[in-house]
Every structure is written in C-alpha cells, then in structure tokens.
Motif scaffolding. Structure first.
Motif: not given
Length: 324
Positions: A51-56, A92-100, A180-186
């Motif tokens: 579990l990692e904090r997602a980008a703002f 919020t559903p539109s701004t998830p704050n965790l990347k799994l 890469d698995l660690n990139w949020d793709r955006k």
C-alpha cells in the motif's frame, strides 16, 4: 495467442481478491513511511499487499476544495511565518488516495524481498560472475522463472498491460513497453516504464559486449521514440534510462523513467546503472568485439535475506564452499 479471459473479467477477479486478504504480519515500512508491505493470506494461500500513498490530483476543482476538506487539523508548531500541522483528507471515489499492489500467491522469495532487512555491499568480480553467477542465472531460467516473461512476449498473457509493441521489428530489434507496477499510469512526473526486449540471448547487462554498442544505442532511440509517441507532453530529454544489476529477473530489460521521479532505492548507486554510462563503458573497454561487461567488476548491494547473499556472498566472506 492471447489470454482467454476478457480484460474486464480479469480485472473484476483481481479486485475481488483484496477484500479477502487476511493480515498476518508487517514486512516493511519504507519510502519515509509512504509505503507499507503486509504479509497475509487469501483462501489459505500466502500473499503480499503493498500500500502506497497515491499522487495528489492536480485538477483545479479538486485543489480549490482541498484546504476546506481537511479534517482533524492539529498544529505541531509555529515559528514566525511558518506553521506545520497534521491533518486528514477524506477519500472520495473520484480521488483515491492509496495505490495497491498485490502479489498472490507469493513465494518465500517474494517474502524475503519485501521484508525489512539490512543491506550489504558486494563486489562481483569477473571470476565470481563466471564461477557462481552464471550457473545461478542458468538455474533460475531452467527452473521456469522466466515463463511469465515469455508468456507476455509471445502474447499469451497480460496483453492488456502492454502499451506498446515494436511494429514489424527486424531481427533482434523487437521490444514491448509495460508500465511499472509502482507507477499510477497518470502522473507524468513519476512515469516509469519497462522496455522488454524480445531477443533471449541477453540475460543481464553482463551479456553486453563491444559488438552490442550499435544495438544498445538503437534500442535507446527506439524506446525514447516510443515513449514520447505514447505521451506527447514529454520530450526525450525529460527521460532517463537505466538497467538494474542485479536485476529482479534474468531477461534483459531497460527502465524508462521521468527525470523528476524521486530517486528511491531502485535508482540508487548499488542497484541502477545509467544506460548512457553502460554505452560509454562498452565503447572504451579494452579488447576486441567480444570484450564486455562480463570482464569488469561490479559493486552492488544485497539484502541479508536474499538468496544471492545467503548462497554465494556470505559463504565466500566466511571462507566456506558455495553450494548452488
């Protein structure tokens, strides 16, 4: 031949796994507390959940409401014009704050890799490479450790993850790109892609020789061209390419990252070697076309729980025989 499971169905199956994860113990807390690694099980089979904090989010609508949405604000101190706080930002559903990331079912090797452990610096001489590392790499390949890579290259699995495949490549020039698995793709500032080459005679950078300089340069140019084609907002000089040694798996691949990506342990000295530096070393190394990276000593770090440390370097340090 492609996977018989439709992408939507495959995604639904994967998403259903996470709520069934049963926590067993903490493996690691890293990246200044922004990423946590948990060991658990799903249906009695072991798994690892990262579990990692997602980008703002950076859209104006979200940023305009962010300060007023903060709750549980607690001041930690103040000095002149500076103040610092702790606070919570409701998801919020539109701004998830965790990347799994989920590894399931995982192996003992995965558990060792993601468990907090002390590191050691080792020096791999040409002799150690030829005597121990080559046989070790061969064992891993013969045991089927690369079957998942070959399945991707041959179009049998994970084709929904492939974002680019070289069209009609000449001999030895085929490659594909995956996130890469660690990139949020955006988030472009943290872009991280993997370039998998299709040729199978190169296991790691140790296999690169002077005669490969032209090929490596051509691959560099094609990888950069493909990346800026996929993401037109980027330019070539905003990207850096590197190779890991030791790599996670023994099939040659190149990492493509945005220069703004924070240099964590995967980009640190002792793990990553810049592709331009590798090219320069190959061009200047003494010897004929067969001279190459197998003829130099390489220093890198290993975890004390890693197989390479336990099977090769610790016995060598203690004067014991190495048993692969």
């Amino acid at each position: 031949m492609t996977s018989t499971i439709p992408p939507d169905e495959s995604a639904a199956r994967a998403e259903a796994l996470v709520p069934r994860f049963k926590f067993e113990r903490l493996l690691n807390l890293d990246q200044a507390g922004r990423r946590i690694s948990l060991l658990g099980n799903i249906d009695s089979e072991p798994g690892i959940l990262l579990l990692e904090r997602a980008a703002f989010p950076t859209d104006a609508n979200h940023l305009s409401t962010l300060p007023t949405s903060l709750v549980d604000i607690k001041n930690l101190g103040a000095n002149d014009i500076y103040s610092w706080f702790l606070a919570s930002s409701p998801p919020t559903p539109s701004t998830p704050n965790l990347k799994l990331n989920l590894i399931y079912p995982c192996t003992p090797a995965h558990i060792k890799k993601y468990t907090s452990q002390s590191l050691r610096i080792v020096l791999e001489t040409p002799s150690i490479y030829k005597t121990y590392m080559q046989p070790y790499m061969s064992q891993k390949r013969e045991a089927g450790a690369l079957n998942w890579i070959f399945n991707i290259l041959e179009g049998r699995t994970e084709q929904e993850q492939v974002i680019y495949r070289a069209p009609n490549p000449d001999k030895d020039e085929g490659f594909l790109l995956l996130p890469d698995l660690n990139w949020d793709r955006k988030t472009m500032g943290s872009l991280h892609l993997l370039g998998l080459v299709e040729r199978r005679d190169l296991w790691s950078l140790r296999d690169l020789r002077k005669e490969h300089v032209g090929w490596v340069k051509h691959m560099r140019d094609m990888l950069l061209e493909a990346t800026v084609k996929l993401y037109p907002e980027l330019e070539r000089d905003q990207l850096k390419l590197y190779v890991h040694y030791q790599p996670t798996y023994y099939h040659f691949h190149i990492h493509i990252v945005h220069v703004n990506l924070e240099s964590g342990s995967t980009q640190a000295t002792g793990k990553a070697l810049g592709l331009e530096n590798i090219i320069s070393q190959l061009e200047t190394i003494q010897g004929g076309p067969e001279a190459g990276m197998a003829d130099v000593s390489l220093s890198y770090h290993l975890g004390e729980a890693s197989e390479l440390w336990e099977k090769i370097y610790l016995p060598l340090k203690e004067g014991r025989s190495v048993e692969l």
